[in-house]
Design a protein around this motif. Structure first.
Motif, PDB file in Angstrom:
ATOM      1  N   TRP A   1      64.506  10.518  94.409  1.00  0.00           N
ATOM      2  CA  TRP A   1      63.644  10.642  93.228  1.00  0.00           C
ATOM      3  C   TRP A   1      64.293  11.571  92.219  1.00  0.00           C
ATOM      4  CZ3 TRP A   1      59.136   7.763  93.524  1.00  0.00           C
ATOM      5  CH2 TRP A   1      58.745   7.339  94.800  1.00  0.00           C
ATOM      6  N   THR A   2      64.061  11.291  90.952  1.00  0.00           N
ATOM      7  CA  THR A   2      64.666  12.107  89.900  1.00  0.00           C
ATOM      8  C   THR A   2      63.636  13.055  89.283  1.00  0.00           C
ATOM      9  OG1 THR A   2      66.122  10.273  89.386  1.00  0.00           O
ATOM     10  CG2 THR A   2      65.929  11.979  87.719  1.00  0.00           C
ATOM     11  N   ILE A   3      64.016  14.329  89.183  1.00  0.00           N
ATOM     12  CA  ILE A   3      63.146  15.318  88.521  1.00  0.00           C
ATOM     13  C   ILE A   3      64.003  16.164  87.587  1.00  0.00           C
ATOM     14  CG2 ILE A   3      61.383  15.549  90.299  1.00  0.00           C
ATOM     15  CD1 ILE A   3      63.033  18.039  91.282  1.00  0.00           C
ATOM     16  N   ARG A   4      63.353  17.045  86.841  1.00  0.00           N
ATOM     17  CA  ARG A   4      64.093  17.968  85.982  1.00  0.00           C
ATOM     18  C   ARG A   4      64.329  19.280  86.712  1.00  0.00           C
ATOM     19  NH1 ARG A   4      64.578  16.157  80.932  1.00  0.00           N
ATOM     20  NH2 ARG A   4      63.305  14.318  80.565  1.00  0.00           N
ATOM     21  N   ALA A   5      65.444  19.942  86.392  1.00  0.00           N
ATOM     22  CA  ALA A   5      65.722  21.254  86.969  1.00  0.00           C
ATOM     23  C   ALA A   5      64.541  22.156  86.656  1.00  0.00           C
ATOM     24  CB  ALA A   5      67.001  21.823  86.363  1.00  0.00           C
ATOM     25  N   GLY A   6      64.097  22.915  87.638  1.00  0.00           N
ATOM     26  CA  GLY A   6      62.994  23.852  87.404  1.00  0.00           C
ATOM     27  C   GLY A   6      61.627  23.263  87.677  1.00  0.00           C
ATOM     28  N   ASP A   7      61.538  21.964  87.982  1.00  0.00           N
ATOM     29  CA  ASP A   7      60.235  21.355  88.254  1.00  0.00           C
ATOM     30  C   ASP A   7      59.625  21.966  89.521  1.00  0.00           C
ATOM     31  OD1 ASP A   7      60.077  19.733  86.085  1.00  0.00           O
ATOM     32  OD2 ASP A   7      60.528  17.860  87.117  1.00  0.00           O
ATOM     33  N   SER A   8      58.305  22.176  89.466  1.00  0.00           N
ATOM     34  CA  SER A   8      57.591  22.715  90.619  1.00  0.00           C
ATOM     35  C   SER A   8      57.311  21.585  91.616  1.00  0.00           C
ATOM     36  CB  SER A   8      56.259  23.301  90.161  1.00  0.00           C
ATOM     37  OG  SER A   8      55.480  22.246  89.623  1.00  0.00           O
TER      38      SER A   8
END
Ligand SMILES: Nc1nc2c(ncn2[C@@H]2O[C@H](COP(=O)(O)OP(=O)(O)OP(=O)(O)O)[C@@H](O)[C@H]2O)c(=O)[nH]1
Ligand SMILES: [Mg+2]
Length: 405
Positions: free
Chosen positions: A335-342
């Motif tokens: 899965w793709t998320i942004r750096a820093g995502d909780s």
């Protein structure tokens, strides 16, 4: 409380999945002059055939293709869990018509087709970096610095068009609307007043210093030059070998042909990246089904990764994207998320209900499962963690979410 490893049947009992949004798949718009190899590269990357031919403006309607993000960690997880299915993260590529000097004034095919890439997350500008007297160049000479300038100016002019329309709308709102709307129109106008002079000088929106409020106010403009842009050098095989010596990225330095060097210079000045792709070579590579054959083919040429991987990884870096995994007997998935995502945000990428009802996450790192081999052994080693709402998801985390629906 139920332990969910996400399966389709679980999802069916929940509300509809989150819409295709900025934290789901990465999408990438391909721009460049006509006949520089955009569709050739698109076809090679997406194994979705797009017409590519030796005449400018071959592409009229956009081509859209979905590409799996190559990730050896997911392959390894699948070997360990032997799941029923393995689902990589995905990138959507949009291949559009070529832009020429004066496109904003209607030259060539004009610039209306840019509307097809207004919503993408990242722009990949393909630059011709190969000599071939048989392949027509619209300005009759291969000159990457000049070509990049032409495209960047045309993208800025297209944004200037958007800006003028938005300014007219805000001006009208200021005259006729109620106080609250007038206030937001003022924020729009103050942002546009900063953006306008930059665009008139051929500078991208991303170079303009805007407050968070101003950014939000003009978000609906979907300025193309506000998006991160990376450069793709379309090289021949000799150029590819030279690029390998440079590590196929800016970081590597080293020897590359003069065309590639020109692109790297501009990319570096913009704080961006340049990757080299040989469209022809990628097409051959794409035709191989077996992953091991692909690796052997790459190694033969001294390559660590295909141009496709280099492009996707550069996009991930530029956009600050990270990958986490879900892994189980039924499914292994990236899965793709942004750096820093909780942790709740990451859960929301799988399903909005996972974010809303988030309770906690069970987490271990990819490196742990490689080191210990099984989840039981990770637990024995005390590396199996329970994390709460505040946890910042790390690249390579393997996660299970617990939530209330
Ligand atoms: N020699 C050489 N030719 C290439 C390479 N990449 C593409 N070509 C050729 O260049 C021509 C144009 O390629 P396309 O992929 O159609 O170019 P495009 O940028 O999509 O062009 P438009 O759709 O017209 O804007 C085709 O004849 C390709 O075979 C390359 O790396 N080397
Ligand atoms: Mg094309």
């Amino acid at each position: 409380m139920v332990r969910f490893n996400v399966r389709l049947c679980d999802l069916l009992t929940l509300s509809p999945p989150s819409p295709y949004n900025e934290h789901m798949a990465l999408n990438c718009g391909i721009v460049g002059l006509p006949n520089v190899g955009k569709s050739t590269i698109f076809s090679a990357l997406s194994s979705a055939p797009a017409e590519a031919a030796n005449y400018p403006f071959c592409t009229i309607n956009p081509n859209i293709g979905i590409v799996n993000v190559p990730d050896q960690r997911l392959t390894k997880l699948s070997e360990l869990f032997k799941p029923e299915r393995t689902i990589p993260a995905a990138v959507e590529f949009v291949d559009i018509a070529g832009l020429v000097k004066g496109a904003s004034q209607g030259e060539g095919l004009g610039n209306q087709f840019l509307s097809h890439i207004r919503e993408v997350g990242v722009i990949a500008q393909v630059v011709r970096c190969f000599d071939d007297p048989d392949i027509i160049h619209v300005s009759n000479k291969v000159d990457p610095a000049d070509d990049m300038e032409t495209i960047n100016v045309e993208l800025a002019l297209a944004d200037l068009d958007t800006l003028q329309k938005r300014r007219d709308r805000a001006d009208r709102a200021l005259k006729v609307q109620a106080k609250a709307e007038q206030k937001s129109a003022e924020t729009v106008l103050s942002a546009l007043a900063k953006i306008g002079p930059a665009l008139e000088n051929g500078k991208p929106v991303r170079s303009v210093d805007l407050s968070d409020d101003e950014k939000a106010a003009v978000y609906d403009c979907h300025f193309i030059t506000a998006k991160p842009q990376l450069y793709v050098c379309n090289v021949d095989e000799a150029g590819m070998k030279a690029a390998i010596a440079g590590g196929n990225s800016l970081a590597g330095g080293g020897q590359a042909n003069a065309y590639v060097e020109a692109v790297r210079k501009r990319a570096a000045a913009e704080g961006s990246e340049a990757v080299c792709i040989c469209g022809k070579f990628e097409a051959e590579l794409g035709s191989l089904e077996d992953e091991a054959d692909k690796l052997a083919f790459l190694e033969e040429l001294g390559l660590k990764e295909s141009g496709l991987s280099a492009l996707i990884h550069a996009s991930y870096r530029l956009l600050g994207l990270r990958t986490f995994f879900t892994a189980g007997a039924d499914e292994c998935r990236a899965w793709t998320i942004r750096a820093g995502d909780s942790a709740p945000k990451a859960a929301g990428v799988i399903h909005t209900d996972f974010e809303k009802g988030f309770i906690k996450a069970e987490v271990y790192s990819y490196n742990d499962i490689i080191q210990y081999g099984t989840e039981a052994k990770i637990k024995e080693a005390g590396k199996y963690r329970i994390e709460g709402k505040e946890y910042t998801v790390q690249d390579g985390d393997v996660m299970f979410f617990k939530f209330n629906v």
